[in-house]
Each structure stands twice: as C-alpha cells, then as structure tokens.
Design an enzyme around this catalytic site. Sequence first.
Site, short mmCIF file in Angstrom:
data_model
loop_
_atom_site.label_atom_id
_atom_site.label_comp_id
_atom_site.label_asym_id
_atom_site.label_seq_id
_atom_site.Cartn_x
_atom_site.Cartn_y
_atom_site.Cartn_z
N HIS A 81 16.04 4.01 4.53
CA HIS A 81 15.06 4.10 5.63
C HIS A 81 14.70 2.69 6.10
O HIS A 81 14.64 2.43 7.32
CB HIS A 81 13.82 4.86 5.11
CG HIS A 81 12.65 4.92 6.03
ND1 HIS A 81 12.16 6.11 6.53
CD2 HIS A 81 11.83 3.96 6.51
CE1 HIS A 81 11.10 5.86 7.31
NE2 HIS A 81 10.88 4.56 7.30
N GLU A 82 14.51 1.75 5.16
CA GLU A 82 14.13 0.37 5.53
C GLU A 82 15.30 -0.36 6.20
O GLU A 82 15.09 -1.09 7.18
CB GLU A 82 13.65 -0.41 4.30
CG GLU A 82 12.48 0.20 3.54
CD GLU A 82 11.33 0.65 4.39
OE1 GLU A 82 11.17 0.13 5.52
OE2 GLU A 82 10.59 1.55 3.96
N CYS A 104 6.80 7.60 8.02
CA CYS A 104 7.02 6.22 8.42
C CYS A 104 5.69 5.66 8.92
O CYS A 104 4.99 6.33 9.68
CB CYS A 104 8.06 6.15 9.54
SG CYS A 104 8.42 4.47 10.09
N LEU A 105 5.36 4.45 8.48
CA LEU A 105 4.09 3.85 8.87
C LEU A 105 4.03 3.59 10.38
O LEU A 105 2.94 3.46 10.93
CB LEU A 105 3.87 2.54 8.10
CG LEU A 105 3.64 2.73 6.59
CD1 LEU A 105 3.64 1.39 5.87
CD2 LEU A 105 2.35 3.49 6.31
N GLN A 136 8.62 -3.78 11.65
CA GLN A 136 7.39 -2.98 11.75
C GLN A 136 6.14 -3.85 11.88
O GLN A 136 5.09 -3.37 12.30
CB GLN A 136 7.23 -2.07 10.52
CG GLN A 136 8.27 -0.98 10.45
CD GLN A 136 8.07 -0.09 9.24
OE1 GLN A 136 8.50 -0.42 8.15
NE2 GLN A 136 7.38 1.03 9.43
N HIS A 147 15.56 0.47 9.76
CA HIS A 147 14.63 -0.28 10.61
C HIS A 147 15.25 -1.62 11.05
O HIS A 147 15.04 -2.06 12.18
CB HIS A 147 13.32 -0.58 9.87
CG HIS A 147 12.30 0.51 9.90
ND1 HIS A 147 11.76 1.00 11.06
CD2 HIS A 147 11.70 1.20 8.89
CE1 HIS A 147 10.85 1.94 10.77
NE2 HIS A 147 10.80 2.08 9.45
N GLY A 176 7.37 1.33 1.36
CA GLY A 176 8.34 0.37 1.91
C GLY A 176 7.84 -0.15 3.23
O GLY A 176 6.97 0.46 3.87
O1 GNR Z 1 5.58 4.83 3.02
C1 GNR Z 1 6.65 5.37 3.32
N1 GNR Z 1 7.01 6.53 2.69
C2 GNR Z 1 8.28 7.08 2.79
C3 GNR Z 1 8.44 8.38 2.32
C4 GNR Z 1 9.69 8.97 2.37
C5 GNR Z 1 10.76 8.28 2.88
C6 GNR Z 1 10.59 7.00 3.37
C7 GNR Z 1 9.37 6.40 3.32
S1 GNR Z 1 9.16 4.76 3.90
C8 GNR Z 1 7.49 4.81 4.40
C9 GNR Z 1 7.02 3.44 4.83
C10 GNR Z 1 7.81 2.99 6.05
O2 GNR Z 1 7.61 3.37 7.17
N2 GNR Z 1 8.79 2.15 5.83
O3 GNR Z 1 9.57 1.74 6.85
NI NI Z 2 9.48 3.36 8.33
#
Ligand code: GNR
Ligand code: NI
Length: 171
Positions: free
Chosen positions: A136-137, A94-95, A51, A140, A46
């Site tokens: 999670h997205e 999270c990236l 980001q 953000h 995601g």
């Molecule tokens: O790549 C991602 N893996 C992930 C694993 C578990 C829960 C959420 C994520 S999202 C993350 C990519 C990211 O930072 N998205 O905002």
């Molecule tokens: Ni993230």
Amino acid sequence: MAILDILVAPHPVLKKVAAPIDEVNDEIRQLMDDMMETMYDAPGIGLAAPQVGVSKRVLVMDIGDEETGPQPIKMANPEIAWASDDMSSYNEGCLSFPEQYANVDRPSQVKIKYLDENNVAQELDADGLLATCVQHEIDHLDGVVFVDRLSSLKRNMILRKLKKWVKSNAA
Ligand code: GNR
Ligand code: NI
C-alpha cells in the site's frame, strides 16, 4: 520532531510518481522521524512521504501492537524484489481517505529491498498485514492509491462518500 499535515484525496501530489533518494542524509532522517510521529499521532500503521506533500520515495510503518511493542520500520527507495503468486484480501483504509474502507487483493508475501535510515541496503521478507501495508505504501510512491485497485463502481462510491466527509468536516 514535528507533526505534519496529511493530504486528503483528491490532491495532485498523491497522483505523482515520487523521486528516488540519492542518499539517506540528515534531511531525509528528519523527514522519516517527522513522518513516524505524524503516523503515530493519526494514528496509522504506515505513511508515505507524498501523503505529507513530499514527493520523495520514503515511507514509514509500524504494525506493532500491545503484545509485540513498537516495530518501527523506515525505508527509502523501497522496491518489490519478489511477490508471491498467492494473493490475500485485506480490508484497507488510508489516512488520505478518512473513514473509507474496502477489500483489496494483493500478493500475500513479498521481499522488499530498500535503504534504511543509515543509508544501508536491507531486505525485508513480509507476509500478513506487513505485506499488505508495505505494498500500500509503495503504491503511494508510484502515485497509486488503494481505490485505484477497486472496480470503478466501488471507487466512485468511495470518492462520493469522501466528498461528503470532507464537506461535513470542513474547518
Ligand atoms: O493506517 C493504515 N492502515 C491500513 C490498513 C490496511 C491496509 C493498509 C493500511 S495503511 C494505512 C495508513 C496509510 O494510509 N498509509 O498510506
Ligand atoms: Ni495510504
């Protein structure tokens, strides 16, 4: 198409509430395509526009694997229309927090309302990893990152480790 730079925390854009999209037009479709390419390159499942330094309510996801094949999803103005009382815990990454992971509790199932890449209203019923990822997205887009959902002890531990990571990976 283009691969965009991914912001690493702490960064002010990651803390801002992102602006809604008036209409999904060519500019937003281009952003969605560039974000998708950036996410696949990372790689991640995601990516939210803040980001990549764009404070707009846009996200992309793909939780497809070798068995299912690609399952790209692009959303503008996503909203959680319903969330289950039932909670699940996932070890999230999270990236914007490279190499940092922690268990986060979130509703197990959600219904999402959003605009697709053609500016058409859609609904998505999500459970499992997809439910975790979309929440999670959307966090953000509200300036919330996964460590904000941890105890201050765990959050500070990750922030300290991230600082070390950034230092030892300085260009
Ligand atoms: O790549 C991602 N893996 C992930 C694993 C578990 C829960 C959420 C994520 S999202 C993350 C990519 C990211 O930072 N998205 O905002
Ligand atoms: Ni993230």
